[in-house]
Design an enzyme around this catalytic site. Structure first.
Site, PDB file in Angstrom:
ATOM      1  N   ARG A 121      29.823  25.289  32.513  1.00  0.00           N
ATOM      2  CA  ARG A 121      29.658  26.602  31.968  1.00  0.00           C
ATOM      3  C   ARG A 121      29.239  27.737  32.683  1.00  0.00           C
ATOM      4  NH1 ARG A 121      27.209  23.356  27.862  1.00  0.00           N
ATOM      5  NH2 ARG A 121      28.796  22.596  26.410  1.00  0.00           N
ATOM      6  N   LYS A 143      36.759  39.668  36.906  1.00  0.00           N
ATOM      7  CA  LYS A 143      37.843  39.308  36.129  1.00  0.00           C
ATOM      8  C   LYS A 143      38.273  38.029  36.695  1.00  0.00           C
ATOM      9  CE  LYS A 143      40.057  42.974  33.691  1.00  0.00           C
ATOM     10  NZ  LYS A 143      41.297  43.749  33.790  1.00  0.00           N
ATOM     11  N   GLU A 185      47.282  49.322  45.106  1.00  0.00           N
ATOM     12  CA  GLU A 185      46.028  49.307  44.450  1.00  0.00           C
ATOM     13  C   GLU A 185      44.904  50.434  44.823  1.00  0.00           C
ATOM     14  OE1 GLU A 185      45.794  47.657  41.496  1.00  0.00           O
ATOM     15  OE2 GLU A 185      46.583  45.553  41.754  1.00  0.00           O
ATOM     16  N   LYS A 227      35.686  51.515  41.344  1.00  0.00           N
ATOM     17  CA  LYS A 227      35.484  50.153  40.345  1.00  0.00           C
ATOM     18  C   LYS A 227      34.299  49.758  39.882  1.00  0.00           C
ATOM     19  CE  LYS A 227      37.764  45.780  39.282  1.00  0.00           C
ATOM     20  NZ  LYS A 227      38.807  44.920  39.835  1.00  0.00           N
ATOM     21  N   GLU A 237      36.208  45.326  29.434  1.00  0.00           N
ATOM     22  CA  GLU A 237      37.161  46.070  29.247  1.00  0.00           C
ATOM     23  C   GLU A 237      37.493  46.362  27.759  1.00  0.00           C
ATOM     24  OE1 GLU A 237      40.236  45.118  31.816  1.00  0.00           O
ATOM     25  OE2 GLU A 237      42.036  45.429  30.319  1.00  0.00           O
ATOM     26  N   ARG A 241      37.637  50.652  31.242  1.00  0.00           N
ATOM     27  CA  ARG A 241      38.140  49.698  32.258  1.00  0.00           C
ATOM     28  C   ARG A 241      39.816  49.394  32.079  1.00  0.00           C
ATOM     29  NH1 ARG A 241      35.543  44.148  34.571  1.00  0.00           N
ATOM     30  NH2 ARG A 241      37.101  43.733  36.193  1.00  0.00           N
ATOM     31  N   ASN A 245      44.275  49.151  34.687  1.00  0.00           N
ATOM     32  CA  ASN A 245      45.528  48.761  34.688  1.00  0.00           C
ATOM     33  C   ASN A 245      46.624  49.617  34.610  1.00  0.00           C
ATOM     34  OD1 ASN A 245      44.521  46.108  34.092  1.00  0.00           O
ATOM     35  ND2 ASN A 245      43.744  46.592  32.057  1.00  0.00           N
ATOM     36  N   HIS A 248      50.102  48.144  35.503  1.00  0.00           N
ATOM     37  CA  HIS A 248      49.964  46.561  35.475  1.00  0.00           C
ATOM     38  C   HIS A 248      50.736  46.273  33.899  1.00  0.00           C
ATOM     39  CE1 HIS A 248      47.011  47.281  38.544  1.00  0.00           C
ATOM     40  NE2 HIS A 248      46.710  45.977  38.687  1.00  0.00           N
ATOM     41  N   HIS A 252      53.104  43.508  35.466  1.00  0.00           N
ATOM     42  CA  HIS A 252      53.023  42.181  35.220  1.00  0.00           C
ATOM     43  C   HIS A 252      54.195  41.611  34.556  1.00  0.00           C
ATOM     44  CE1 HIS A 252      48.304  41.911  34.793  1.00  0.00           C
ATOM     45  NE2 HIS A 252      48.852  41.934  35.921  1.00  0.00           N
ATOM     46  N   HIS A 265      52.260  41.054  43.664  1.00  0.00           N
ATOM     47  CA  HIS A 265      51.390  41.883  42.662  1.00  0.00           C
ATOM     48  C   HIS A 265      51.235  43.230  43.070  1.00  0.00           C
ATOM     49  CE1 HIS A 265      48.455  42.660  39.470  1.00  0.00           C
ATOM     50  NE2 HIS A 265      47.847  43.247  40.511  1.00  0.00           N
TER      51      HIS A 265
HETATM   52  N1  LIG Z   1      40.691  39.715  39.112  1.00  0.00           N
HETATM   53  C1  LIG Z   1      41.030  41.049  39.222  1.00  0.00           C
HETATM   54  O1  LIG Z   1      40.099  41.951  38.945  1.00  0.00           O
HETATM   55  C2  LIG Z   1      42.211  41.392  39.853  1.00  0.00           C
HETATM   56  C3  LIG Z   1      42.689  42.666  40.371  1.00  0.00           C
HETATM   57  C4  LIG Z   1      43.889  42.745  41.028  1.00  0.00           C
HETATM   58  C5  LIG Z   1      44.775  41.844  41.387  1.00  0.00           C
HETATM   59  N2  LIG Z   1      44.014  40.229  41.052  1.00  0.00           N
HETATM   60  C6  LIG Z   1      45.188  39.337  41.429  1.00  0.00           C
HETATM   61  O2  LIG Z   1      44.980  39.229  42.582  1.00  0.00           O
HETATM   62  C7  LIG Z   1      46.184  38.404  42.870  1.00  0.00           C
HETATM   63  C8  LIG Z   1      46.972  39.015  44.363  1.00  0.00           C
HETATM   64  O3  LIG Z   1      46.009  38.915  45.422  1.00  0.00           O
HETATM   65  P1  LIG Z   1      46.533  39.279  46.720  1.00  0.00           P
HETATM   66  O4  LIG Z   1      47.561  40.539  46.775  1.00  0.00           O
HETATM   67  O5  LIG Z   1      45.398  39.327  47.668  1.00  0.00           O
HETATM   68  O6  LIG Z   1      47.351  38.031  47.054  1.00  0.00           O
HETATM   69  P2  LIG Z   1      47.224  36.603  47.663  1.00  0.00           P
HETATM   70  O7  LIG Z   1      45.889  35.942  47.471  1.00  0.00           O
HETATM   71  O8  LIG Z   1      48.391  35.556  47.570  1.00  0.00           O
HETATM   72  O9  LIG Z   1      47.406  36.791  49.250  1.00  0.00           O
HETATM   73  C9  LIG Z   1      48.302  37.459  49.800  1.00  0.00           C
HETATM   74  C10 LIG Z   1      48.962  36.468  50.982  1.00  0.00           C
HETATM   75  O10 LIG Z   1      48.368  36.721  52.359  1.00  0.00           O
HETATM   76  C11 LIG Z   1      47.629  35.647  52.808  1.00  0.00           C
HETATM   77  N3  LIG Z   1      46.408  36.129  53.407  1.00  0.00           N
HETATM   78  C12 LIG Z   1      45.307  36.464  52.789  1.00  0.00           C
HETATM   79  N4  LIG Z   1      44.384  36.826  53.671  1.00  0.00           N
HETATM   80  C13 LIG Z   1      45.008  36.930  54.747  1.00  0.00           C
HETATM   81  C14 LIG Z   1      44.472  37.138  56.087  1.00  0.00           C
HETATM   82  N5  LIG Z   1      43.354  37.787  56.379  1.00  0.00           N
HETATM   83  N6  LIG Z   1      45.288  36.674  57.065  1.00  0.00           N
HETATM   84  C15 LIG Z   1      46.716  36.435  56.883  1.00  0.00           C
HETATM   85  N7  LIG Z   1      46.925  36.124  55.851  1.00  0.00           N
HETATM   86  C16 LIG Z   1      46.280  36.224  54.633  1.00  0.00           C
HETATM   87  C17 LIG Z   1      47.602  34.510  51.762  1.00  0.00           C
HETATM   88  O11 LIG Z   1      47.632  33.441  51.971  1.00  0.00           O
HETATM   89  C18 LIG Z   1      48.726  34.989  50.754  1.00  0.00           C
HETATM   90  O12 LIG Z   1      50.095  34.350  51.462  1.00  0.00           O
HETATM   91  C19 LIG Z   1      47.292  38.523  41.742  1.00  0.00           C
HETATM   92  O13 LIG Z   1      47.180  37.047  41.324  1.00  0.00           O
HETATM   93  C20 LIG Z   1      46.770  39.326  40.986  1.00  0.00           C
HETATM   94  O14 LIG Z   1      46.682  39.167  39.367  1.00  0.00           O
HETATM   95  C21 LIG Z   1      43.274  40.257  40.458  1.00  0.00           C
END
Ligand SMILES: NC(=O)c1ccc[n+]([C@@H]2O[C@H](COP(=O)([O-])OP(=O)(O)OC[C@H]3O[C@@H](n4cnc5c(N)ncnc54)[C@H](O)[C@@H]3O)[C@@H](O)[C@H]2O)c1
Length: 359
Positions: A121, A143, A185, A227, A237, A241, A245, A248, A252, A265
């Site tokens: 939990r 999130k 972003e 943020k 949210e 907040r 989005n 988004h 999405h 993304h």
């Molecule tokens: N929780 C939240 O508030 C929030 C906000 C925005 C996005 N997201 C989520 O984040 C995700 C997207 O994240 P992302 O763009 O970081 O994608 P990701 O985690 O898939 O990373 C992108 C790619 O880069 C590679 N990588 C990561 N760091 C690296 C580094 N330093 N050197 C070489 N390769 C590296 C990873 O292996 C992957 O192939 C989505 O699922 C989205 O929904 C969440």
């Protein structure tokens, strides 16, 4: 410009630090201090592990540490991977004082955070973001989620990290396309709430693309400050907040419709912001020149600004209805009044949305 920044997320009497700078992962004492109990689970992926796992493991020497190295990409942010992580925690006998460390991008961060939210939990977790997108957005604010085939982030929880350590040196190995996706972003923060920052980005676009350390660190710090302030006012949210989005709901829908294997993304968010800006202008809520300025900056940053071919407007609209902002099945969109001003709008007609998707 400075390359080291320290900020704080304050949520009533709970607070946690965000540290931004080069070389933070190479400070074993600072990392070890974040793991207060006996057990630690480091979640990462196969692209990140060869570069950055060793210093994290070295810092945790003396603790009972397990490592979980996942395949990369959005397709892995699933209930099945979540179940695997639960099995690893069970296998290591992880107790209540376990810390989960997310070493990677937003995929690893969202999955690790959700695992930390659910194990017994809720246990501590620490975000060690290694993509620009994760540093400016997903690592901050609590999130956490996994995707379903039906829609993004549909299963998740709000669970704040205990600390965020953004080592900007990790961006040296990030592929160009991923860096640009993160810049989408970054632009979002200027577009939704800070015209001055938007203008700064127009000025610094080349420096950011060239990965100039001071420009990157400043952009990350300014995004995190935005943020942190919004999350402090609206952690779960209920109102403000939602503005984060911007782009988004469209984005999405694109990602889901493409089966999570098409646009990244951040790229989908770039297209989504352009569509939201265009829809706002069509509805007479935002000036057309601002919509053009937004598209121009995103294009300069090497981001897509139009829907990829082969996506049917009707299918996208259906996907948009499953968005988490929808209330009683009615769409709720983040629209725009122009550079620096987003707003939540109910009651936009299907015809208006379809017209923008069709254009
Ligand atoms: N929780 C939240 O508030 C929030 C906000 C925005 C996005 N997201 C989520 O984040 C995700 C997207 O994240 P992302 O763009 O970081 O994608 P990701 O985690 O898939 O990373 C992108 C790619 O880069 C590679 N990588 C990561 N760091 C690296 C580094 N330093 N050197 C070489 N390769 C590296 C990873 O292996 C992957 O192939 C989505 O699922 C989205 O929904 C969440």
């Amino acid at each position: 410009m400075n390359t080291q920044h320290e900020l704080e997320v304050a949520l009533g009497d709970r607070r946690y630090p965000i540290r931004i700078g080069r070389g933070l992962l190479d400070q074993p004492g600072a990392l070890a201090a974040l793991v207060t109990g006996r057990h630690a689970l480091v979640l990462t992926d196969v692209n990140v592990a060869p570069h950055y796992l060793a210093p994290v493991q070295a810092a945790l020497r003396g603790k009972q540490v397990q490592t979980c190295v996942l395949p990369p990409g959005e397709q892995e942010k699933t209930l099945a991977r979540f179940a695997e992580v639960m099995a690893v925690l069970a296998g290591m006998g992880a107790s209540r004082d376990t810390t989960v460390l997310a070493l990677g991008g937003g995929v690893v961060g969202d999955l690790a955070g959700f695992a930390a939210a659910c194990w017994m939990r809720g246990v501590r977790f620490v975000q060690l973001p290694t993509t620009l997108l994760a540093m400016v957005d997903s690592a901050v604010g609590g999130k956490t989620a996994v995707d379903l085939p039906q829609g993004k982030n549909l299963v998740g929880a709000f669970h704040q990290p205990s600390a965020v350590l953004a080592d900007v040196a990790t961006l040296d190995t990030l592929p160009d396309r991923e860096l640009r996706a993160g810049l989408a972003e970054v632009v979002k923060y200027g577009a939704l709430g800070d015209a001055g920052f938007f203008a700064w980005l127009e000025d610094q676009a080349e420096a950011l693309l060239a990965r100039e350390p001071a420009a990157l660190a400043e952009a990350i710090a300014r995004c995190c400050a935005h943020k942190a302030a919004i999350v402090a006012r609206d952690e779960t949210e209920q109102g403000e907040r939602m503005l984060l989005n911007l782009g988004h709901t469209f984005g999405h829908a694109i990602e889901t419709e493409q089966g999570y294997g098409g646009l990244l993304h951040g790229e989908a968010v770039a297209v989504g912001m352009v569509l939201a800006a265009r829809l706002s202008a069509e509805l007479g809520r935002a000036p057309w020149p601002d919509a053009a300025r937004l598209a121009a900056l995103l294009e300069r940053l090497g981001l897509p600004v139009a829907l990829p071919p082969g996506l049917a407007p009707d299918a996208l609209l259906d996907r948009m209805r499953l968005d988490k902002k929808a209330v009683s099945g009615a769409l709720r969109l983040v629209l725009w009044r122009g550079i620096g001003q987003a707003e939540v709008v109910d009651g936009v007609t299907d015809e208006a949305i379809l017209a923008v998707l069709d254009a």
